[in-house]
Every structure is written in structure tokens, then in C-alpha cells.
Design an enzyme around this catalytic site. Structure first.
Site, PDB file in Angstrom:
ATOM      1  N   GLY A  46       0.837  -1.194   0.000  1.00 28.86           N
ATOM      2  CA  GLY A  46       0.000   0.000   0.000  1.00 28.86           C
ATOM      3  C   GLY A  46       0.872   1.245   0.000  1.00 28.86           C
ATOM      4  O   GLY A  46       1.995   1.219   0.503  1.00 28.86           O
ATOM      5  N   GLN A  51       3.052   9.871   1.279  1.00 30.77           N
ATOM      6  CA  GLN A  51       4.394   9.269   1.350  1.00 30.77           C
ATOM      7  C   GLN A  51       5.293   9.671   0.185  1.00 30.77           C
ATOM      8  O   GLN A  51       6.506   9.514   0.259  1.00 30.77           O
ATOM      9  CB  GLN A  51       4.284   7.743   1.396  1.00 30.77           C
ATOM     10  CG  GLN A  51       3.645   7.207   2.660  1.00 30.77           C
ATOM     11  CD  GLN A  51       3.473   5.706   2.589  1.00 30.77           C
ATOM     12  OE1 GLN A  51       2.464   5.217   2.109  1.00 30.77           O
ATOM     13  NE2 GLN A  51       4.460   4.960   3.049  1.00 30.77           N
ATOM     14  N   CYS A  91       6.009  -0.376   7.100  1.00 29.89           N
ATOM     15  CA  CYS A  91       5.660   0.782   6.267  1.00 29.89           C
ATOM     16  C   CYS A  91       6.850   1.151   5.396  1.00 29.89           C
ATOM     17  O   CYS A  91       7.979   1.148   5.872  1.00 29.89           O
ATOM     18  CB  CYS A  91       5.292   1.956   7.172  1.00 29.89           C
ATOM     19  SG  CYS A  91       4.873   3.450   6.278  1.00 29.89           S
ATOM     20  N   LEU A  92       6.589   1.488   4.124  1.00 29.31           N
ATOM     21  CA  LEU A  92       7.681   1.866   3.218  1.00 29.31           C
ATOM     22  C   LEU A  92       8.394   3.136   3.698  1.00 29.31           C
ATOM     23  O   LEU A  92       9.544   3.360   3.348  1.00 29.31           O
ATOM     24  CB  LEU A  92       7.150   2.075   1.797  1.00 29.31           C
ATOM     25  CG  LEU A  92       6.636   0.814   1.094  1.00 29.31           C
ATOM     26  CD1 LEU A  92       6.078   1.164  -0.285  1.00 29.31           C
ATOM     27  CD2 LEU A  92       7.735  -0.236   0.973  1.00 29.31           C
ATOM     28  N   HIS A 133      -4.333   1.804   7.749  1.00 34.09           N
ATOM     29  CA  HIS A 133      -2.940   2.276   7.765  1.00 34.09           C
ATOM     30  C   HIS A 133      -2.749   3.398   6.743  1.00 34.09           C
ATOM     31  O   HIS A 133      -2.169   4.447   7.052  1.00 34.09           O
ATOM     32  CB  HIS A 133      -2.024   1.074   7.460  1.00 34.09           C
ATOM     33  CG  HIS A 133      -0.569   1.397   7.350  1.00 34.09           C
ATOM     34  ND1 HIS A 133       0.376   0.848   8.192  1.00 34.09           N
ATOM     35  CD2 HIS A 133       0.127   2.192   6.495  1.00 34.09           C
ATOM     36  CE1 HIS A 133       1.575   1.314   7.858  1.00 34.09           C
ATOM     37  NE2 HIS A 133       1.448   2.120   6.830  1.00 34.09           N
ATOM     38  N   GLU A 134      -3.261   3.180   5.521  1.00 36.47           N
ATOM     39  CA  GLU A 134      -3.062   4.176   4.454  1.00 36.47           C
ATOM     40  C   GLU A 134      -3.878   5.438   4.705  1.00 36.47           C
ATOM     41  O   GLU A 134      -3.420   6.549   4.431  1.00 36.47           O
ATOM     42  CB  GLU A 134      -3.419   3.580   3.089  1.00 36.47           C
ATOM     43  CG  GLU A 134      -2.592   2.361   2.676  1.00 36.47           C
ATOM     44  CD  GLU A 134      -1.096   2.555   2.780  1.00 36.47           C
ATOM     45  OE1 GLU A 134      -0.609   3.687   2.655  1.00 36.47           O
ATOM     46  OE2 GLU A 134      -0.386   1.553   3.027  1.00 36.47           O
ATOM     47  N   HIS A 137      -2.126   7.737   6.934  1.00 31.01           N
ATOM     48  CA  HIS A 137      -1.118   8.560   6.245  1.00 31.01           C
ATOM     49  C   HIS A 137      -1.745   9.850   5.721  1.00 31.01           C
ATOM     50  O   HIS A 137      -1.145  10.922   5.807  1.00 31.01           O
ATOM     51  CB  HIS A 137      -0.529   7.797   5.046  1.00 31.01           C
ATOM     52  CG  HIS A 137       0.602   6.875   5.402  1.00 31.01           C
ATOM     53  ND1 HIS A 137       1.747   7.302   6.037  1.00 31.01           N
ATOM     54  CD2 HIS A 137       0.785   5.551   5.178  1.00 31.01           C
ATOM     55  CE1 HIS A 137       2.577   6.271   6.195  1.00 31.01           C
ATOM     56  NE2 HIS A 137       2.011   5.187   5.689  1.00 31.01           N
TER      57      HIS A 137
HETATM   58 ZN   LIG Z   1       2.731   3.266   5.606  1.00 30.51          ZN
END
Ligand SMILES: [Zn+2]
Length: 167
Positions: A46, A51, A91-92, A133-134, A137
Site C-alpha cells: 500500500g 508518502q 511501512c515503506l 494504515h493508508e 497517512h
Molecule cells: Zn505506511
């Protein structure tokens, strides 16, 4: 298509609250394509526009191994939440850090796809966790902010040290 730079925690820009997308046009469709390319390249499941330093309400997701279920959420809103579950998240934007977060077990979400069509989705399991989660963000919240202050401080120190080392 282009690869986008993924912001790394504790970059302050990750705390920006995203604005709603005003019009789902070619600019947004290009952003969606670039976000997919960036997410797949980084082996994530995701990615939120926040991000990649674009502060508009756009999320891409694909939980499959073979890139067969790309999902786009534009202007997503969670309309219902139910139950409780825990999962070890990563998480990226927080590479190499995994920790357990408690979230709702099931969610109902309303959003638009890249064609501008509205849809509603009921999700549970990993999909429900990923959606929450997304969407965090987009509100400027990173998953580690669900953890204790002590853990957050440790993670920040670790990542800052690593980022300095990489420069
Ligand atoms: Zn993330």
C-alpha cells in the site's frame, strides 16, 4: 511512468494532512500510475500520496504477490468500523521497523476510482488493516504513532542514525 521518492520517517512532511482531490483528471491518473510503479518497485502492499510528498487524498494498494489486484482509493472515507484486531505492521516510510498495532477488524469505505466512479467496499483481514494504515497517512499519521512514546523515540533515533549513515 516514473518512480517517486518515498519520504522516510521522521520526515515532517509525513505529518501533512492531505486535501481532497478536486477533480479526477489525467494529472491524478498519472499520479496513480506512478504510485503503483513506486509501490511495486519497493515491494509494498500500500502507498498513500502523502508518502511521495503529494498532499491529496489518493491511496493505491495491492495485497497480491503477482500484482493482480491493484486497488485505487481517491477521497476515501471510512463510514463504519467494527471489532478489534492486532497485526504486525510495517511501512515503506519506516523501513526495517515492524510492530503490532491495534485497529478495527472490519471497515466499510467509500471512495472513487481513477475513472471517477464512486464505490463502496466492505473489508476485513489484511485489507481492512491496510486501508486504515493508508488512511492514517492521509491524516498525517504514521503507524509508529500508534505505539508508546518510548518506542517512538527509539525508532526515531534508530532511523535518524541510519539516515545519517547513508548520506
Ligand atoms: Zn505506511
Amino acid at each position: 511512468m516514473a518512480l517517486l521518492n518515498i519520504l522516510q520517517y521522521p520526515d515532517e512532511r509525513l505529518h501533512t494532512v492531505a486535501q481532497p482531490v478536486a477533480e479526477i483528471d489525467d494529472r491524478i491518473r498519472t499520479l496513480v500510475q506512478d504510485m503503483f510503479e513506486t509501490m511495486y518497485e519497493a515491494r509494498g502492499i500500500g502507498l498513500a500520496a502523502t508518502q511521495v510528498d503529494v498532499h491529496e487524498r489518493v491511496v493505491v494498494m495491492d495485497l497480491t504477490e503477482d500484482k493482480s489486484e491493484p486497488r485505487v482509493f481517491i477521497n476515501p472515507v471510512i463510514t463504519e468500523k467494527d471489532g478489534e484486531t492486532t497485526y504486525e505492521e510495517g511501512c515503506l516510510s519506516v523501513p526495517g521497523i515492524y510492530d503490532t498495532v491495534t485497529r478495527a477488524e472490519r471497515v466499510k469505505v467509500e471512495a472513487y476510482n481513477e475513472k471517477g466512479e464512486k464505490f463502496e467496499l466492505e473489508a476485513d483481514g489484511l485489507l481492512a488493516i491496510c486501508i486504515q494504515h493508508e488512511l492514517d497517512h492521509l491524516m498525517g499519521k504514521v503507524f509508529v504513532e500508534h505505539l508508546s512514546q518510548l518506542k517512538q523515540t527509539r525508532i526515531k533515533t534508530k532511523l535518524k542514525k541510519r539516515q545519517k549513515h547513508n548520506m
